[in-house]
Structure formats: C-alpha cells, structure tokens
Design an enzyme around this catalytic site. Structure first.
Site, PDB file in Angstrom:
ATOM      1  N   LYS A 116      26.470  31.796  28.508  1.00  0.00           N
ATOM      2  CA  LYS A 116      27.896  32.311  28.401  1.00  0.00           C
ATOM      3  C   LYS A 116      27.923  33.061  27.042  1.00  0.00           C
ATOM      4  O   LYS A 116      28.080  34.185  27.713  1.00  0.00           O
ATOM      5  CB  LYS A 116      28.727  31.268  28.513  1.00  0.00           C
ATOM      6  N   LYS A 158      34.262  26.317  24.995  1.00  0.00           N
ATOM      7  CA  LYS A 158      33.698  26.380  25.868  1.00  0.00           C
ATOM      8  C   LYS A 158      32.806  25.966  25.248  1.00  0.00           C
ATOM      9  O   LYS A 158      31.761  26.680  24.491  1.00  0.00           O
ATOM     10  CB  LYS A 158      34.159  27.938  27.099  1.00  0.00           C
ATOM     11  N   LYS A 201      40.179  33.443  23.179  1.00  0.00           N
ATOM     12  CA  LYS A 201      41.148  33.877  23.505  1.00  0.00           C
ATOM     13  C   LYS A 201      41.707  33.427  25.156  1.00  0.00           C
ATOM     14  O   LYS A 201      41.158  33.172  25.295  1.00  0.00           O
ATOM     15  CB  LYS A 201      41.875  35.377  22.927  1.00  0.00           C
ATOM     16  N   ILE A 203      44.016  32.926  27.447  1.00  0.00           N
ATOM     17  CA  ILE A 203      44.902  34.503  28.333  1.00  0.00           C
ATOM     18  C   ILE A 203      45.472  33.862  28.913  1.00  0.00           C
ATOM     19  O   ILE A 203      45.816  32.582  29.795  1.00  0.00           O
ATOM     20  CB  ILE A 203      44.185  35.019  29.496  1.00  0.00           C
ATOM     21  N   GLU A 275      32.843  38.297  37.231  1.00  0.00           N
ATOM     22  CA  GLU A 275      33.887  37.903  37.076  1.00  0.00           C
ATOM     23  C   GLU A 275      34.597  37.944  36.073  1.00  0.00           C
ATOM     24  O   GLU A 275      34.465  38.268  34.976  1.00  0.00           O
ATOM     25  CB  GLU A 275      33.642  36.475  37.428  1.00  0.00           C
ATOM     26  N   ASN A 290      27.703  35.652  38.250  1.00  0.00           N
ATOM     27  CA  ASN A 290      27.351  34.692  39.148  1.00  0.00           C
ATOM     28  C   ASN A 290      26.106  35.112  39.586  1.00  0.00           C
ATOM     29  O   ASN A 290      26.299  36.565  40.525  1.00  0.00           O
ATOM     30  CB  ASN A 290      28.220  34.432  40.158  1.00  0.00           C
ATOM     31  N   ARG A 292      24.016  35.849  41.873  1.00  0.00           N
ATOM     32  CA  ARG A 292      23.588  34.974  43.503  1.00  0.00           C
ATOM     33  C   ARG A 292      24.931  35.066  44.625  1.00  0.00           C
ATOM     34  O   ARG A 292      25.713  35.646  43.959  1.00  0.00           O
ATOM     35  CB  ARG A 292      23.830  32.768  43.046  1.00  0.00           C
ATOM     36  N   VAL A 295      30.197  31.569  47.617  1.00  0.00           N
ATOM     37  CA  VAL A 295      30.716  30.682  48.826  1.00  0.00           C
ATOM     38  C   VAL A 295      31.491  31.739  49.569  1.00  0.00           C
ATOM     39  O   VAL A 295      32.013  31.818  50.861  1.00  0.00           O
ATOM     40  CB  VAL A 295      31.989  30.092  48.149  1.00  0.00           C
TER      41      VAL A 295
END
Length: 450
Positions: A116, A158, A201, A203, A275, A290, A292, A295
């Site tokens: 990331k 994260k 930050k 959100i 995303e 992503n 790939r 779903v």
C-alpha cells in the site's frame, strides 16, 4: 486464443469463469480440495484435478500442486479468480517462467500495487489524489508522532501489508497514539509477518467508491464507471451498487479520469479496480488498487452489458481494448449471501443445505456454487451466493431485491438473507444516505417466529 484454462480457485467465481470459457469455446480445468469434491465448479469443468486436503495452505494456496495440475492437463493459461493466489506476485512469476499465461497482473504490477505504501507513492507520481499522510513506511514511533502532528488528528494507522481490516487503528488524539501504534504493529506482525505501518488522514463520513478499469498490453486503459461499496462490516463488503447514489456526473468524470490515469501510468494489463475514499464534500482520495477481478463485478456487467471475465481473457491473449469508457444505463444491486447467523453477530454457520429455492424473474441474477444437499465446510470464506437485481431505477432495483430475497429459501444453515431483507427496508439505505460507518448503528430486528 488459449486452448485450455485452469481455474486456480473454487466456488462461485470458479464456476463463473468456467461459464465464460465454455461460451468462448475454451476447455477448462477445475482444481479442488478434498472438501470441494462435490462443488459445481468440479462438475461443470471439462477436467478436474484434486490438489490437496481441505486447508487452503495445502490446496488452493499450494503453487506447486496447481502448476502440476496445469502441466498434466496441458493448460496454457491460469485464471486465479479473486482471493487465494490472485494477487500473488510469486505465482504470477512462476506462471511466466513456465510459459503458462497468468490471466491477471504481471509480477511487477502486483508487487507495485500490492504494497500500500508503494502504491500510494506511485499514484502520487501519476497525479492521482491521495490521502495526506506519511510518505511510505514509518520508521519509528517518534516519526509517527511527528507525522500525526503534521497531518492533523484524527489519523488512521494502517499495516502496509494489510487487508480485511487487520492492523488498522483510528487515532483521535495524541494521547491515544502510542497504544494504537503498539497494538496495530502487533496485529500486523501476527497476521502478515510484517509490522510495517503507514499513516493517513482519517476521512470523516467516507464513502468507499471504486472504479472498474481494464487495460491492455499496449498501455491503453478504459473505465466502466463506479461501484459503491460503503455498506461494510469489519471492512468486509456486504452489499454493493452501481451507480452510486452519492455520485454526480461531474464526480464520475473526475474519478473515472483519475482511475484511467492510474492504470495507464503503470501500464496496467487486465481487469482491475482503483478504490477511493470520498468525503462528504465529494473530495476523493486513492486508497488502493486491486489487481484482479472483484467479487462485486456482476453489477458492473449488468449496467453496461459487458462480460468482464471474457475481457480479461481477451486482454491476456493480446487483444487490444476499444479504449472507450462505459457508463451505467441501469441500476444494479448485489447482496452477498453468507453462511452466517446475522442474529448472533454474524457467526459462521457451516453445515448441509437441506433445501434451496433460488429466486428468478426479469432482472434477477444469482452467482452460486451451492445446491440442495450441498455441505458448507468451515475451511473457506463463508460467502455462498451473490444475488444481483437490475432495473431502470434504484427504487425499482431495491423493490426487486426485496422480492428476490423473499423468494430465496436456504434451509439447514443460517444465512445473511434476513439481514439483507431488513437492509432493503432501512430508511438510511433507501435514501442512499450511508457511509462506511453505516453498520456501526445497524441493529437486527428480532427474528420472525414461524
């Protein structure tokens, strides 16, 4: 074009890929664990190879076993689906080395976008809006304190190798930072074997909106508009829809252009999703990519009449895309049906399905691998079906979903059907006024006594 594709996955996505391959005249190979011997993907593939016992680590994540299956069946391509090895750079590289086409991103692409912190730096260079925060991995707690002050509270810690909400902590003040730093790192180390952290930050009142992209081997990309995935529990999506009720034409153009810019900057090949987090003022920020199929890809297929699996296969075979962008002509909603008990904190509910009646009718699609008499094993993700309704308007799609959920009968196990049925009557959901915090206040009504 490929002669034979091995699907390195299970369940509904494996069956989904098999269906498109058959329509394209391509032979298919299913792989399965001993627990999945009775699954529909095994039944409907041209060939099937058992690759190990029930645990994923001994079957669906066992690269050597999958490559052996590809070799003995003479498969010239592998479709990884989603989850499992779909974003594994090593698997992509091994396929490359053995002249088996990996229908997905290149090893370099997966490595670039899978971490990331690296992905964020790449997107900044591409001119895609990113959430303010640290530049890459935070070296130590002193740096963490300094970056938090510079960014301004609240912040979100994260894990750089994160996923599924692991190693994430919201921090609202300086007093809470040390505890959050320590616990997030411990959880990240335990979950991913990597305690690297970065900071963004936080959100407030965010929507989770993703843009579907497709890129070809010539470096050209297009987008297929957005999906709103904001209804989540523990960072796992529960339902998705397109178009987003929060979207405007201007915002769609801006986000679509940013997603295409991101894909073309990294010369992305295949289907992928960029995303974004979108705040209440409709500012949007890159979150992750992503590399790939997702779903929730069926809702995009329904509103633009486009087979994304077919496009993945064509792009992997070297076919150029048209380059035009696609915009929703209809409204589509997907409910993920999981083998979980929504009345008991969504506790997993494995077991045998004693009776199943699937809904039908105009604008109703079901992607599933289960049937009456099928046993849900506890070894894998609990999603057993995706129910998709499509109509001219959002209101009609919701009403169609209510009717379809009322028709959907699954007995012998607990499922999330009652949750989705209640969701479709929820005033906040009906108004489209929901954020990623929607489930924080959602309470299940008492079950109806039969």
């Amino acid at each position: 074009m490929f002669k034979k594709i091995l699907i390195a996955n299970r369940g509904e996505i494996a069956l989904r890929v098999i269906r498109t391959c058959k329509e394209m005249g391509i032979k298919t190979v299913a792989v399965y664990s001993t627990a999945d011997a009775e699954s529909l993907h095994v039944r409907f593939a041209d060939e099937a190879v058992c690759i190990g016992p029930a645990p994923s680590s001994e079957s669906y994540l066992k690269i050597a076993n999958i490559m052996a299956a590809a070799e003995i069946t003479n498969a010239d391509a592998i479709h990884p689906g989603y989850g499992f090895l779909s974003e594994n750079a090593r698997f992509s590289k091994i396929c490359q080395e053995h002249d088996v086409k990996f229908i997905g991103a290149s090893p370099d692409m997966i490595s670039k976008m899978g971490d990331k912190a690296t992905a964020k730096a790449t997107m900044k260079a591409a001119g895609v809006p990113c959430v303010p925060g640290s530049d890459g991995i935070i070296e130590d707690f002193e740096s963490c304190e300094r970056i938090a002050e510079e960014t301004g509270y609240p912040v979100m810690l994260k894990a750089t190798a994160g996923g599924g909400g692991k190693g994430m902590r919201a921090v609202w003040s300086k007093d809470d930072l040390r505890k959050a730093w320590d616990s997030a790192r411990q959880e990240a180390a335990a979950s991913f074997g990597n305690d690297g952290m970065y900071m963004e930050k936080l959100i407030e009142e965010p929507r989770h909106i993703e843009i579907q992209v497709v890129g070809d081997s010539n470096g050209k990309a297009c987008h297929l508009s957005e999906r709103d995935c904001s209804v989540q529990r523990r960072h796992q999506k529960l339902t998705e829809e397109t178009p987003s009720p929060f979207m405007t034409d201007e915002l769609r153009e801006k986000m679509g252009a940013a997603a295409v810019r991101a894909a073309e900057f990294i010369k992305y090949e295949g289907a992928g999703t960029v995303e974004f987090l979108v705040d209440k003022h409709r500012n949007f920020y890159f979150m992750e990519m992503n590399t790939r199929i997702q779903v929730e890809h069926p809702i995009t297929e329904q509103v633009v009449d486009y087979d994304l699996i077919r496009e993945q296969i064509l792009v992997a075979a070297g076919v150029a895309i048209s380059g035009k962008n696609y915009y929703p002509q209809l409204h589509s909603i997907e409910c993920r049906i999981n083998a979980e008990d929504p009345y008991n904190n969504f506790r997993p509910s494995p077991g045998k399905i004693t009776n199943l009646h699937a809904p039908g009718g105009h604008g109703v699609r079901i992607d599933t691998h289960v049937y009456s008499g099928y046993s849900i094993v506890p070894n894998y993700d609990s999603m057993i079906a995706k129910l998709i309704t499509t109509a001219q308007t959002r209101e009609e799609a919701i009403n169609k979903m209510k009717r379809a959920l009322d028709e959907f009968v699954i007995e012998g196990i607990k499922t999330t059907i009652p949750f989705h049925r209640q969701l479709m009557d929820d005033p906040a959901y009906i108004s489209g006024n929901y954020t990623t915090a929607f489930m924080d206040d959602f309470k299940m009504n008492p079950p109806v006594e039969e």
